[in-house]
Scaffold this motif. Sequence first.
Motif, PDB file in Angstrom:
ATOM      1  N   TRP B 170      10.800 -33.150   1.779  1.00 24.83           N
ATOM      2  CA  TRP B 170      12.045 -32.635   1.421  1.00 24.83           C
ATOM      3  C   TRP B 170      12.575 -32.723  -0.083  1.00 24.83           C
ATOM      4  O   TRP B 170      12.249 -33.941  -0.524  1.00 24.83           O
ATOM      5  N   HIS B 172      16.385 -32.027  -2.617  1.00 25.68           N
ATOM      6  CA  HIS B 172      17.550 -31.731  -2.741  1.00 25.68           C
ATOM      7  C   HIS B 172      17.820 -31.452  -4.159  1.00 25.68           C
ATOM      8  O   HIS B 172      17.595 -32.308  -4.979  1.00 25.68           O
ATOM      9  N   ASP B 253      17.548 -19.788   5.704  1.00 23.21           N
ATOM     10  CA  ASP B 253      18.864 -19.857   5.723  1.00 23.21           C
ATOM     11  C   ASP B 253      19.381 -21.010   4.911  1.00 23.21           C
ATOM     12  O   ASP B 253      18.948 -21.977   5.242  1.00 23.21           O
ATOM     13  N   GLY B 254      20.919 -20.753   4.631  1.00 18.64           N
ATOM     14  CA  GLY B 254      21.569 -22.111   4.240  1.00 18.64           C
ATOM     15  C   GLY B 254      21.267 -22.699   3.086  1.00 18.64           C
ATOM     16  O   GLY B 254      21.150 -23.853   2.676  1.00 18.64           O
ATOM     17  N   VAL B 283      16.400 -28.038  -0.816  1.00 20.34           N
ATOM     18  CA  VAL B 283      17.821 -27.453  -0.272  1.00 20.34           C
ATOM     19  C   VAL B 283      18.389 -27.466  -1.605  1.00 20.34           C
ATOM     20  O   VAL B 283      18.511 -28.525  -2.411  1.00 20.34           O
ATOM     21  N   PRO B 448      22.500 -15.472  -0.058  1.00 19.10           N
ATOM     22  CA  PRO B 448      23.495 -16.238  -0.476  1.00 19.10           C
ATOM     23  C   PRO B 448      23.048 -17.280  -1.506  1.00 19.10           C
ATOM     24  O   PRO B 448      22.304 -18.117  -1.171  1.00 19.10           O
ATOM     25  N   MET B 730      19.191 -36.306  29.661  1.00 16.26           N
ATOM     26  CA  MET B 730      20.334 -36.710  28.699  1.00 16.26           C
ATOM     27  C   MET B 730      20.984 -35.609  28.036  1.00 16.26           C
ATOM     28  O   MET B 730      22.316 -35.848  28.100  1.00 16.26           O
ATOM     29  N   GLN B 731      20.448 -34.646  27.614  1.00 18.02           N
ATOM     30  CA  GLN B 731      21.113 -33.562  26.798  1.00 18.02           C
ATOM     31  C   GLN B 731      22.049 -32.706  27.794  1.00 18.02           C
ATOM     32  O   GLN B 731      23.305 -32.631  27.584  1.00 18.02           O
ATOM     33  N   SER B 750      21.548 -43.798  26.324  1.00 16.40           N
ATOM     34  CA  SER B 750      20.157 -43.711  26.890  1.00 16.40           C
ATOM     35  C   SER B 750      19.808 -45.027  26.388  1.00 16.40           C
ATOM     36  O   SER B 750      19.754 -45.575  25.297  1.00 16.40           O
TER      37      SER B 750
END
Lengths: 91, 994
Positions: B170, B172, B253-254, B283, B448, B730-731, B750
């Motif tokens: 990754w 940024h 996206d984003g 990003v 965008p 759990m979810q 948890s």
Amino acid sequence: MRIVCPFCGERELGEFTYLGDAKPARPAADAGEDAVFDYVYLRDNVAGAMSEHWYHSGGCRAWLKVTRNTLTHEISAVEPAAGAGAAKVGA
Amino acid sequence: MVGGPQTHRLSNGGLIDRSAPLSFRFDGKTYVGFQGDTLASALVANGVKLVGRSFKYHRPRGILTAGSEEPNALVELRSGARREPNTKATTAELYEGLEVASQNRWPSLRHDFMAVNQLFAPIFVAGFYYKTFMWPAKFWEAIYEPAIRRAAGLGRAAGVADPDHYDKAWAHCDVLIAGSGPAGLAAALAAGRSGARIILCEEDFALGGRLLADGGTIDGRPAAEWISRTLAELGSMPDVRIMTRTTLFGVYDGGTYGAIERVNDHLPSPPEHQVRQRLWRIVAKRCVVAAGSIERPIVFAGNDTPGVMMASAMRTYVTRYAATPGKRIALFTNNEDGWRTVEAALGAGLQVAAVIDARPDVSPAHRSLASKSGFTVLHGSVSSVEGGKDGVRKIAVLLTGGARAEVEADGLAVSGGWNPAVGLTSYHRGRPKWRDDIAAFVPDGAPPGMVAVGAANGAFGLGACLREGFEAGAAAASDAGRNGNAGAAPVAEDEAFSLTPLWRVAGKGKAFVDQQHDITASDVELAQREGFESVEHLKRYTTLGMATDQGKTSNIAGLAIMAAVSGKSIPETGTTIYRPPYVPIAIGAFAGHHRDEAFHATRLTPSHHWAAEQGAVFVDTGLWKRAQWYPRAGEKDWLESVTREVKSVRGGVGFCDVSTLGKIDVHGADAGAFLDRVYINTFSNLAVGKARYGLMLREDGLVYDDGTTSRLAEDHYFLTTTTAKAGPVMQHLEFCRQVLFPELDVQLTSVSDQWAQFSIAGPKTRDVLKEIVDPAEDLSNEGFPFMGARKVALRGGIRARLFRISFSGEMAFEISVPARYGEALVRNLMQAGKQFGVTPYGTEALGVMRVEKGHVAGPELNGTTTASDLGLGKMMSTKKDFIGRVMAGREALIAPDRQVVVGIKPTDKVRRLRSGAHIIPKGQTPGPDNDQGYVTSVCFSPTLDQWIGLGLVERGRERIGEIVRAHDPLRGEEYDVELCNPVFYDPDGGRQRG
Ligand SMILES: [Zn+2]
């Protein structure tokens, strides 16, 4: 896609789990079968802004209400579920 | 020096290092190039024109371009496990010892037997796949498809696992810039000076874009000087990261972007501990696309002859690589830019045979250049090229006015204008818009945060590129909150760009639109005649633009021809949807390190290392590795080991690691009320110090999960789930707590990984436990009755949780200790239990004992069963609301003929029962109409000395004692079985209470 978790900040899509439409509300215990059937099965197929449930599974485990445009994936609002975070005892 | 001289290399100039010769092999022959070459430029420098054979017709093909848009010059690089097919020679960097093989030819590139395919050209026309699929299927499978597979195709995959590593990372930044041409560097300069964090990606190994080949004057100095000055300034900034050999391939996206970095593709093999490629997810707050433009061909007969080359590519080879694609070249252009190739060729001392210019007028400057240099300017078009595998020989010209002329040349440069690279800006389903003045599609908006500048935006002049890039860089930085002083923009003149659109010249012979997929102009016409007029249909019917180059040089020409034959304008005809990736990405790069044993995370139980010491056989259950059984010397198979483990438990004592169960601490004043809403049975009335089996439904009324939940304090429950559903439950519970019942005072934690949990089972369980637990703890039936649950102290003071619950049906406890003590506990159990013959058992023995006891598990909790199907309908409370209550009452879910859990055993005691066998009434023919269910779980029961099982059978509970047929077509078996009580062992439960 990136979602701004109200507790953790902006995070990547992979941290979140999608559930779906946040609009239907769980009917009261005495609402009857039809109301529950609608709640469980009927969904609007929204083209545009949609309120959705997302779970920050790879983060704080908060359930979030995310307003996402289904056409553009643009996210206009993120708010925590009513019971997210610490319990509001006596609130 | 091996390999002889580089016959087509200039003695001066170019961005190559003549002091660093590199030898390489192409189809077994050794050649030499220089550091700074691509494979393509080295082949050009060695006079190699024939590089590959085409996809369908096996026509000889050469090098068309000098970039990642190349359709023809695809080769196999390297050998063995590192063989990489379909690699563009135009982007592959030369290195010492590079091995290259041409593709799709047999027996050799020069003598390709399959070139006879050209004679069968009529069967390879547009839509031929669809047309031939209509032939009898047998003929297709037996004859046609194998023949096509042999004849058509590209390179060969290595066929063995890739030995190299790939990475994923990754990054940024404030401003992401694609491309390092004048626009990209200017953008970086402005954004960097403004204080932005920048990442600039350049797919080439050198920075500068078209400036590297075309040069020019910037701020009054040679472009090369400006590049190095700019790079020095960018290098002095703290937050500028320049990534060469990196292609931005996708927009997500984003503000998330995908980029592929070819870290070590330019070396024979990656250095130790380094990756071959790295997949970046970047990003960025803003993105400036300075990806340039792609020169487009003009379609004419023989336009695929080796030696026909894009004009910009030809001058790139001459100026950047000092390699000459021909000795005597001609230019066919419809625009001003093409003439730069003539200037470059003349500058390198090449002969120019002629310029064929399709425009009505040629500038006086060019005319005087022609007369000074002694070549003719022909007004008209190239109608065909004569030549073959040795290159271009003769060019036929159709002059404006109808006369014909011939030009002798060994190379033809072609320029049909430029197409902005609109891929990145269109990846969010954007449709580019048509600009008449440059006869090209340009971005119409962008995702965008993104903006296109320079040639990628249709601004072809050097001055305009610098201006647009600089402005966009400053604006992007400002949008990202960086407002430092950007200073002055670099300045340059704008070249003239006049163009008369020309897409295709009619003529006899094959004229290729898509050279990689062998799609001709007549294929496009045929598609139109057959009704495939929409560009999306054209694409799929002809496969135009669907090759690995994604039609970078062919799509626009194809739709322009379609527009012409269908009588529409080009913008009316429109473009197909653009989709990432911009260049092919190796699957290995998407996988990254997630392969082989690292494909997913592995979870080890607290007793894992101890179990491994014992020689346990492990089984993957989800991410977990669990001990399946513990073989002992002399045991001939798993069944013997498992049978021994079961007998040891039933007759003595054994233990099993059950830490994989999901464990959740439920705290709060409303914890009981909360559990009442999520379980079908009631927990608020459970006494402190007691455990209870619970069943959860989904809101649609079907069973979700089960487990034992204990009340450790007034406001503290300890809930367990199945191994498989630990995460999902759990979810689900968090959803119930946060969304459905936010008014309840309850918190969930948890603790699956915090507690090591072991089941200790068998009549001698207490004997073993007494050695472990503090003597003050009362473990008697009165002091710790069945379904008791409480915290206890162990000898030595460690606090544990003890539960008197039983899955095996024996007198049993489950004990939890903090996970870090798990291994110590196991070793202590073994030591303390030795005198009682304690036996560790695995998941198989656990499964055998649960089938003997008729407990349901995964095969029965399969997402289609109700509580009643499992025989647990009576657990459903009628006094409260709970998740799934209402839907569980639906007609079909309470129908009397549902398939319900029942015991099954073969009437022949020595027969083996198999899971998956279907249940058919006796005397009836197997089939969907008579199918009454199936066998879900089986085991060999040492206790009953026969195979037994559980099944889901229609009205099963009413049919106890009935003999039915087990029908197992997969294994070709059919036999009688008896439906019976699912609790095969100790049906009244006396043993577990004892
Ligand atoms: Zn969060």
